[in-house]
Structure formats: C-alpha cells, structure tokens
Design a protein around this motif. Structure first.
Motif, mmCIF file in Angstrom:
data_model
loop_
_atom_site.group_PDB
_atom_site.id
_atom_site.type_symbol
_atom_site.label_atom_id
_atom_site.label_comp_id
_atom_site.label_asym_id
_atom_site.label_seq_id
_atom_site.Cartn_x
_atom_site.Cartn_y
_atom_site.Cartn_z
ATOM 1 N N SER A 81 0.925 -1.086 0.147
ATOM 2 C CA SER A 81 -0.177 -0.023 0.019
ATOM 3 C C SER A 81 1.022 1.237 -0.062
ATOM 4 C CB SER A 81 -0.921 -0.150 1.135
ATOM 5 O OG SER A 81 -1.504 1.508 1.340
ATOM 6 N N ASN A 82 0.776 2.026 -1.053
ATOM 7 C CA ASN A 82 1.645 3.214 -1.084
ATOM 8 C C ASN A 82 1.250 4.215 0.024
ATOM 9 O OD1 ASN A 82 3.703 3.103 -2.836
ATOM 10 N ND2 ASN A 82 2.851 4.415 -4.522
ATOM 11 N N HIS A 83 -0.256 4.175 0.401
ATOM 12 C CA HIS A 83 -0.609 5.525 1.313
ATOM 13 C C HIS A 83 0.107 4.889 2.719
ATOM 14 C CE1 HIS A 83 -3.489 7.111 -1.317
ATOM 15 N NE2 HIS A 83 -4.251 7.719 -0.261
ATOM 16 N N ALA A 84 0.161 3.445 3.024
ATOM 17 C CA ALA A 84 0.824 3.268 4.178
ATOM 18 C C ALA A 84 2.216 3.538 4.093
ATOM 19 C CB ALA A 84 0.437 1.657 4.372
ATOM 20 N N PHE A 85 2.772 3.258 2.927
ATOM 21 C CA PHE A 85 4.504 3.647 2.787
ATOM 22 C C PHE A 85 4.471 5.032 2.736
ATOM 23 C CE2 PHE A 85 7.700 3.877 -0.536
ATOM 24 C CZ PHE A 85 8.807 3.945 0.376
ATOM 25 N N ASN A 112 -4.098 5.458 10.694
ATOM 26 C CA ASN A 112 -5.563 5.623 10.248
ATOM 27 C C ASN A 112 -5.688 5.910 8.665
ATOM 28 O OD1 ASN A 112 -8.563 6.357 10.742
ATOM 29 N ND2 ASN A 112 -7.766 8.374 9.837
ATOM 30 N N VAL A 113 -4.754 6.731 8.050
ATOM 31 C CA VAL A 113 -4.841 6.891 6.567
ATOM 32 C C VAL A 113 -4.438 5.310 5.896
ATOM 33 C CG1 VAL A 113 -3.318 7.643 4.639
ATOM 34 C CG2 VAL A 113 -3.590 9.012 6.560
ATOM 35 N N ALA A 114 -3.924 4.588 6.517
ATOM 36 C CA ALA A 114 -3.350 3.300 5.606
ATOM 37 C C ALA A 114 -4.819 2.255 5.969
ATOM 38 C CB ALA A 114 -2.313 2.600 6.536
ATOM 39 N N GLU A 115 -5.270 2.177 7.347
ATOM 40 C CA GLU A 115 -6.523 1.544 7.175
ATOM 41 C C GLU A 115 -7.841 1.910 6.664
ATOM 42 O OE1 GLU A 115 -6.925 1.140 11.593
ATOM 43 O OE2 GLU A 115 -5.394 -0.250 11.817
ATOM 44 N N ASN A 116 -7.624 3.182 6.176
ATOM 45 C CA ASN A 116 -8.942 3.891 5.667
ATOM 46 C C ASN A 116 -9.068 3.206 4.095
ATOM 47 O OD1 ASN A 116 -10.288 5.160 7.517
ATOM 48 N ND2 ASN A 116 -9.362 7.342 7.113
ATOM 49 N N ARG A 117 -7.929 2.900 3.509
ATOM 50 C CA ARG A 117 -7.728 2.223 2.334
ATOM 51 C C ARG A 117 -8.346 0.693 2.457
ATOM 52 N NH1 ARG A 117 -7.202 5.845 -1.653
ATOM 53 N NH2 ARG A 117 -5.690 4.504 -2.853
ATOM 54 N N GLU A 118 -8.278 0.074 3.467
ATOM 55 C CA GLU A 118 -8.982 -1.180 3.527
ATOM 56 C C GLU A 118 -10.196 -1.030 3.591
ATOM 57 O OE1 GLU A 118 -7.206 -3.418 6.945
ATOM 58 O OE2 GLU A 118 -5.065 -2.495 6.582
ATOM 59 N N TRP A 119 -10.866 -0.101 4.450
ATOM 60 C CA TRP A 119 -12.241 0.264 4.520
ATOM 61 C C TRP A 119 -12.792 0.895 3.216
ATOM 62 C CZ3 TRP A 119 -15.654 -1.123 8.418
ATOM 63 C CH2 TRP A 119 -14.717 -1.403 9.733
#
Length: 308
Positions: free
Chosen positions: A230-234, A262-269
């Motif tokens: 995930s680039n957002h997580a990275f 939160n930014v990273a997990e929002n991509r999962e949601w």
C-alpha cells in the motif's frame, strides 16, 4: 549509501541534468546516460529495474498539483519567509534527491549489483491464495459495517489525494510561518515514496482485492496500479519515521503514528487494499527510512534547524 563527495559531483550534475524514467536515468542535454559515481565520474549504464511507471505515474503529478494549488492559497507571510522550503514546495518532483538515490555506492565496477539496494529491500511477499481468501473475507465483513464505513467516508475521500496537512496540524505548524522546510520535506517525501512504492508494486504485481473478490464494492475508483504494498501506508509512515528522526522528543509523535495508521487502514475500509498490503507498506517505510535520510540529508538538516 555514500554521500556524494567534493565539488566534482555538483559540477557534473549542473552540467548534465537528468530525467528519471521507468527504465534508467536519462540526460536531458544529450550527455551520457549514466548515474554518477562517488567521485563525480560517470558509472556504467545501470537499469533502474521495476515495471514501467508511465513517466512516474500520473497520480504523482496530480497529487503534487493539488498540494501546490493548496499552498498557493496559504498566507502570504508564510510564503514570503519560505527560503529553502519555498523552493521545495514549488518543485514537481524532488529531482536532485531522486538522482542521489540512483547514484551507485563505491564498489568495484565489476561487482556492482545491477539493482540498487533500496530497490531490493527485504519485505515479506504477499501471502498465498488461501490467506488471500481469508483477507477478502475480512474485507467483505468490513463492507457490511455501513455505519463505520460512512463515518470514515469523508476522511477516505479527503485522503485519496494525499496531503501533508493532516501531519502538520498535530505539530502546530499548519498555516504558521517559519516551518517551510519541514512542510517542503514532507511534500517531497510523499512524491519520492510514491515513485519508490510504484517500483515495488510493479515488481510484485498483486491484483487488487476487488479483482479477487468481485462482491467487494470499493468506495473510490480503483487505481490502475497494483495493490502490494500500500503506497498510502508507505508514504504516511515514511513521514512519521522522518519526523521521528528530526525531533523524536516532540509530544505529537504518537499522534502522527496514529494518523498514519488511520490513513493506511482507511484504504482497507475503502475496499482498495488487503491488510497485508497495509503491513507491507509500513514495513517498507521502516526499511527505506535510512536511504530516505541519505537522499534528503539537506532537507532533514533544514527541517531540524526550524525546531531548535
């Protein structure tokens, strides 16, 4: 990686500006298409590796443009005192730092690896099909939680075009003059890590969750590039690790970590990433942090000087 030494490197870079594309570093002036050695001399033509990135991917330019347009509307006093930070805010890509990433370390030319070390960092590969099916089951369960999804939707939409504002506010420097180098460093980190993340995505080539599980209904348009990592997580965790290196004693460091997660997990949601994509993005940020500090050494020092 080695620091570029002496005036030879600076003189070479001034004479031969380079453009980074998907396959190699190319000169803009017709000069030799080579990276620069530690002594300022050109080193053999070394492919950059990774899949084609469509000229660093349109999303990099789009995000940079959004941030640039937003920064134009900030108070004039802040921009008037920008100094070195203002230059960072106005650049589309941190070209000098990317060139530094692509310089080869000192080594015997016959034993230099064809790939740069930071392109081959040891992160766990995606799980196999059985575990992937479990992950899609988790994402389907998250999809049924309509109330939580709708609660997160405004943040999910706002974070689609990554902005550094979420990381500036807890530090107390949003819309405040005197911290342009810190903001400029954060912006440049976002752009550089998107480029690096796309290299890993292209090499690993993991399908998005909705390809594996058609019942998933993503809340946003699914990006054309691959899922892992995930680039957002990275990107988010790279900013956190960078600020921890600049001022680890700041009381907001834990809040920055919470925001990044939160930014990273929002991509999962949103249905765009598996949980293992998120974990891999954070792990890549941790392992890439030393190379990021080396390439952006001047930016780190400028940002640190604003806090002391």
């Amino acid at each position: 990686m080695c620091e570029p030494g002496g005036g030879g490197v600076a003189a070479f870079l001034n004479r031969h500006p380079y453009e980074v594309n998907a396959e190699r570093v190319l000169p803009l002036d017709g000069g030799p298409a080579h990276p620069v050695g530690a002594d300022g001399s050109a080193v053999g033509d070394v492919p950059m590796g990774g899949a084609a990135l469509s000229a660093l991917n349109k999303s990099v330019r789009n995000k940079s443009s959004l941030n640039k347009n937003k920064n134009k509307n900030k108070n004039k006093n802040k921009m008037a005192g920008a100094g070195g930070g203002g230059a960072a805010l106005s650049s589309l890509m941190p070209a000098l730092e990317l060139r530094r990433l692509h310089q080869l370390p000192e080594a015997d030319p016959f034993t230099v690896a064809r790939r740069f070390v930071w392109e081959c960092l040891d992160i766990c590969l995606p799980p196999g099909p059985d575990f992937t099916r479990l992950e899609t089951a988790v994402l389907l369960a998250m999809q049924t939680r309509d109330a939580e999804r709708m609660r997160r939707l405004p943040d999910i939409e706002a974070q689609a075009a990554f902005s550094v504002e979420e990381f500036l506010r807890p530090l107390g420097i949003s819309e405040v003059a005197g911290y342009e180098a810190t903001e400029g460093l954060f912006l440049n980190i976002l752009q550089a890590t998107e480029y690096v993340g796309l290299l890993y995505k292209g090499r690993i080539d993991r399908d998005r969750p909705n390809v594996v599980e058609p019942r998933l209904r993503p809340l946003l348009s699914v990006p054309a590039h691959q899922s892992f990592p995930s680039n957002h997580a990275f990107q988010a965790h790279s900013i956190v690790f960078a600020f921890n290196a600049i001022l680890p004693e700041h009381p907001a460091t834990e809040e920055l970590q919470r925001i990044a997660q939160n930014v990273a997990e929002n991509r999962e949601w949103a249905g765009l990433h598996y949980p293992s994509d998120t974990q891999a993005g954070k792990e890549l940020a941790r392992r890439f942090a030393p190379y990021l500090r080396d390439a952006f050494a001047a930016g780190f020092l400028a940002a640190q000087s604003e806090w002391h």
